[in-house]
Design a protein around this motif. Structure first.
Motif, PDB file in Angstrom:
ATOM      1  N   TYR A   1       4.053  -6.503  -6.588  1.00  0.00           N
ATOM      2  CA  TYR A   1       3.703  -5.853  -7.851  1.00  0.00           C
ATOM      3  C   TYR A   1       3.399  -4.373  -7.630  1.00  0.00           C
ATOM      4  O   TYR A   1       3.200  -3.922  -6.503  1.00  0.00           O
ATOM      5  CB  TYR A   1       2.514  -6.558  -8.518  1.00  0.00           C
ATOM      6  N   PHE A   2       3.425  -3.615  -8.737  1.00  0.00           N
ATOM      7  CA  PHE A   2       3.054  -2.205  -8.751  1.00  0.00           C
ATOM      8  C   PHE A   2       1.645  -2.072  -9.298  1.00  0.00           C
ATOM      9  O   PHE A   2       1.245  -2.816 -10.192  1.00  0.00           O
ATOM     10  CB  PHE A   2       3.956  -1.392  -9.690  1.00  0.00           C
ATOM     11  N   ILE A   3       0.909  -1.092  -8.771  1.00  0.00           N
ATOM     12  CA  ILE A   3      -0.375  -0.691  -9.348  1.00  0.00           C
ATOM     13  C   ILE A   3      -0.250   0.774  -9.725  1.00  0.00           C
ATOM     14  O   ILE A   3       0.157   1.604  -8.914  1.00  0.00           O
ATOM     15  CB  ILE A   3      -1.535  -0.835  -8.349  1.00  0.00           C
ATOM     16  N   MET A   4      -0.562   1.080 -10.972  1.00  0.00           N
ATOM     17  CA  MET A   4      -0.603   2.465 -11.435  1.00  0.00           C
ATOM     18  C   MET A   4      -1.819   2.614 -12.335  1.00  0.00           C
ATOM     19  O   MET A   4      -1.969   1.874 -13.296  1.00  0.00           O
ATOM     20  CB  MET A   4       0.680   2.843 -12.166  1.00  0.00           C
ATOM     21  N   LYS A   5      -2.700   3.516 -11.947  1.00  0.00           N
ATOM     22  CA  LYS A   5      -3.988   3.674 -12.638  1.00  0.00           C
ATOM     23  C   LYS A   5      -4.635   2.310 -12.751  1.00  0.00           C
ATOM     24  O   LYS A   5      -4.882   1.669 -11.746  1.00  0.00           O
ATOM     25  CB  LYS A   5      -3.804   4.365 -13.974  1.00  0.00           C
ATOM     26  N   ASP A   6      -4.894   1.828 -13.953  1.00  0.00           N
ATOM     27  CA  ASP A   6      -5.535   0.523 -14.151  1.00  0.00           C
ATOM     28  C   ASP A   6      -4.544  -0.555 -14.563  1.00  0.00           C
ATOM     29  O   ASP A   6      -4.948  -1.599 -15.077  1.00  0.00           O
ATOM     30  CB  ASP A   6      -6.627   0.640 -15.222  1.00  0.00           C
ATOM     31  N   ILE A   7      -3.267  -0.315 -14.343  1.00  0.00           N
ATOM     32  CA  ILE A   7      -2.233  -1.247 -14.774  1.00  0.00           C
ATOM     33  C   ILE A   7      -1.556  -1.868 -13.554  1.00  0.00           C
ATOM     34  O   ILE A   7      -1.252  -1.181 -12.587  1.00  0.00           O
ATOM     35  CB  ILE A   7      -1.175  -0.525 -15.638  1.00  0.00           C
TER      36      ILE A   7
ATOM     37  N   GLY B   1       0.778  -1.226   0.000  1.00  0.00           N
ATOM     38  CA  GLY B   1       0.000   0.000   0.000  1.00  0.00           C
ATOM     39  C   GLY B   1       0.815   1.283   0.000  1.00  0.00           C
ATOM     40  O   GLY B   1       0.244   2.360  -0.120  1.00  0.00           O
ATOM     41  N   GLU B   2       2.135   1.169   0.141  1.00  0.00           N
ATOM     42  CA  GLU B   2       2.947   2.392   0.132  1.00  0.00           C
ATOM     43  C   GLU B   2       2.960   2.990  -1.262  1.00  0.00           C
ATOM     44  O   GLU B   2       3.024   2.283  -2.257  1.00  0.00           O
ATOM     45  CB  GLU B   2       4.362   2.094   0.611  1.00  0.00           C
ATOM     46  N   THR B   3       2.884   4.304  -1.315  1.00  0.00           N
ATOM     47  CA  THR B   3       2.869   5.001  -2.599  1.00  0.00           C
ATOM     48  C   THR B   3       4.239   5.589  -2.893  1.00  0.00           C
ATOM     49  O   THR B   3       4.985   5.971  -1.987  1.00  0.00           O
ATOM     50  CB  THR B   3       1.807   6.105  -2.622  1.00  0.00           C
ATOM     51  N   LEU B   4       4.549   5.650  -4.172  1.00  0.00           N
ATOM     52  CA  LEU B   4       5.819   6.207  -4.634  1.00  0.00           C
ATOM     53  C   LEU B   4       5.681   6.562  -6.099  1.00  0.00           C
ATOM     54  O   LEU B   4       4.643   6.336  -6.706  1.00  0.00           O
ATOM     55  CB  LEU B   4       6.959   5.204  -4.409  1.00  0.00           C
ATOM     56  N   ASN B   5       6.735   7.129  -6.646  1.00  0.00           N
ATOM     57  CA  ASN B   5       6.796   7.378  -8.078  1.00  0.00           C
ATOM     58  C   ASN B   5       7.784   6.399  -8.681  1.00  0.00           C
ATOM     59  O   ASN B   5       8.914   6.280  -8.208  1.00  0.00           O
ATOM     60  CB  ASN B   5       7.269   8.799  -8.390  1.00  0.00           C
ATOM     61  N   LEU B   6       7.353   5.688  -9.707  1.00  0.00           N
ATOM     62  CA  LEU B   6       8.212   4.798 -10.472  1.00  0.00           C
ATOM     63  C   LEU B   6       8.629   5.550 -11.729  1.00  0.00           C
ATOM     64  O   LEU B   6       7.780   6.157 -12.396  1.00  0.00           O
ATOM     65  CB  LEU B   6       7.442   3.534 -10.856  1.00  0.00           C
ATOM     66  N   TYR B   7       9.910   5.535 -12.040  1.00  0.00           N
ATOM     67  CA  TYR B   7      10.384   6.243 -13.230  1.00  0.00           C
ATOM     68  C   TYR B   7      10.355   5.309 -14.429  1.00  0.00           C
ATOM     69  O   TYR B   7      10.997   4.264 -14.432  1.00  0.00           O
ATOM     70  CB  TYR B   7      11.786   6.810 -13.005  1.00  0.00           C
ATOM     71  N   ILE B   8       9.574   5.707 -15.422  1.00  0.00           N
ATOM     72  CA  ILE B   8       9.460   4.967 -16.671  1.00  0.00           C
ATOM     73  C   ILE B   8       9.913   5.898 -17.782  1.00  0.00           C
ATOM     74  O   ILE B   8       9.320   6.961 -17.972  1.00  0.00           O
ATOM     75  CB  ILE B   8       8.017   4.487 -16.917  1.00  0.00           C
ATOM     76  N   ASP B   9      10.973   5.508 -18.437  1.00  0.00           N
ATOM     77  CA  ASP B   9      11.565   6.341 -19.502  1.00  0.00           C
ATOM     78  C   ASP B   9      11.865   7.745 -18.983  1.00  0.00           C
ATOM     79  O   ASP B   9      11.652   8.737 -19.660  1.00  0.00           O
ATOM     80  CB  ASP B   9      10.646   6.376 -20.715  1.00  0.00           C
ATOM     81  N   GLY B  10      12.316   7.818 -17.724  1.00  0.00           N
ATOM     82  CA  GLY B  10      12.714   9.083 -17.127  1.00  0.00           C
ATOM     83  C   GLY B  10      11.585   9.923 -16.553  1.00  0.00           C
ATOM     84  O   GLY B  10      11.828  10.969 -15.969  1.00  0.00           O
ATOM     85  N   GLU B  11      10.356   9.466 -16.696  1.00  0.00           N
ATOM     86  CA  GLU B  11       9.206  10.219 -16.209  1.00  0.00           C
ATOM     87  C   GLU B  11       8.612   9.552 -14.967  1.00  0.00           C
ATOM     88  O   GLU B  11       8.402   8.341 -14.958  1.00  0.00           O
ATOM     89  CB  GLU B  11       8.123  10.309 -17.290  1.00  0.00           C
TER      90      GLU B  11
ATOM     91  N   VAL C   1       5.884   8.171 -12.517  1.00  0.00           N
ATOM     92  CA  VAL C   1       4.507   7.691 -12.620  1.00  0.00           C
ATOM     93  C   VAL C   1       4.063   7.278 -11.216  1.00  0.00           C
ATOM     94  O   VAL C   1       4.675   6.404 -10.609  1.00  0.00           O
ATOM     95  CB  VAL C   1       4.408   6.486 -13.584  1.00  0.00           C
ATOM     96  N   PRO C   2       3.023   7.902 -10.668  1.00  0.00           N
ATOM     97  CA  PRO C   2       2.544   7.539  -9.333  1.00  0.00           C
ATOM     98  C   PRO C   2       2.035   6.099  -9.305  1.00  0.00           C
ATOM     99  O   PRO C   2       1.335   5.663 -10.222  1.00  0.00           O
ATOM    100  CB  PRO C   2       1.399   8.508  -9.058  1.00  0.00           C
ATOM    101  N   CYS C   3       2.388   5.374  -8.252  1.00  0.00           N
ATOM    102  CA  CYS C   3       1.931   3.993  -8.121  1.00  0.00           C
ATOM    103  C   CYS C   3       1.997   3.568  -6.660  1.00  0.00           C
ATOM    104  O   CYS C   3       2.463   4.317  -5.801  1.00  0.00           O
ATOM    105  CB  CYS C   3       2.758   3.061  -8.995  1.00  0.00           C
ATOM    106  N   SER C   4       1.530   2.356  -6.388  1.00  0.00           N
ATOM    107  CA  SER C   4       1.656   1.788  -5.051  1.00  0.00           C
ATOM    108  C   SER C   4       2.244   0.385  -5.174  1.00  0.00           C
ATOM    109  O   SER C   4       2.137  -0.267  -6.213  1.00  0.00           O
ATOM    110  CB  SER C   4       0.309   1.755  -4.329  1.00  0.00           C
ATOM    111  N   VAL C   5       2.860  -0.060  -4.094  1.00  0.00           N
ATOM    112  CA  VAL C   5       3.473  -1.387  -4.028  1.00  0.00           C
ATOM    113  C   VAL C   5       2.504  -2.303  -3.296  1.00  0.00           C
ATOM    114  O   VAL C   5       1.967  -1.938  -2.246  1.00  0.00           O
ATOM    115  CB  VAL C   5       4.814  -1.328  -3.262  1.00  0.00           C
ATOM    116  N   GLU C   6       2.283  -3.495  -3.847  1.00  0.00           N
ATOM    117  CA  GLU C   6       1.354  -4.454  -3.250  1.00  0.00           C
ATOM    118  C   GLU C   6       1.977  -5.844  -3.248  1.00  0.00           C
ATOM    119  O   GLU C   6       2.941  -6.099  -3.974  1.00  0.00           O
ATOM    120  CB  GLU C   6       0.037  -4.484  -4.033  1.00  0.00           C
TER     121      GLU C   6
END
Length: 74
Positions: free
Chosen positions: A54-60, A30-40, A42-47
């Motif tokens: 795994y990571f959850i970001m939006k619907d992915i 449930g911890e939230t962080l930003n994962l860098y994808i191609d240098g950008e 992306v907000p996500c959470s760790v589950e």
């Protein structure tokens, strides 16, 4: 501003960890962080699901590979 850190898997604690100011911090579900994808960032959470992280970001969702490292900011 958040600074980029490398997130690594620690098999001893069965957690993903980051180092901040010389200390190791284990991430929990449930911890939230930003994962860098191609240098950008992306907000996500760790589950955790049935012993797989795994990571959850939006619907992915995608599973983390324990042999890989990920660039994040927390």
């Amino acid at each position: 501003m958040r600074s980029k850190r490398t997130m690594r898997y620690d098999p001893t604690s069965d957690q993903w960890i980051v180092e901040l100011q010389g200390r190791r911090y284990g991430l929990n579900c449930g911890e939230t962080l930003n994962l860098y994808i191609d240098g950008e960032p992306v907000p996500c959470s760790v589950e955790l699901d049935r012993q797989k992280w795994y990571f959850i970001m939006k619907d992915i969702r995608f599973y983390l590979r324990e042999s890989d490292e990920y660039m994040v900011s927390i």
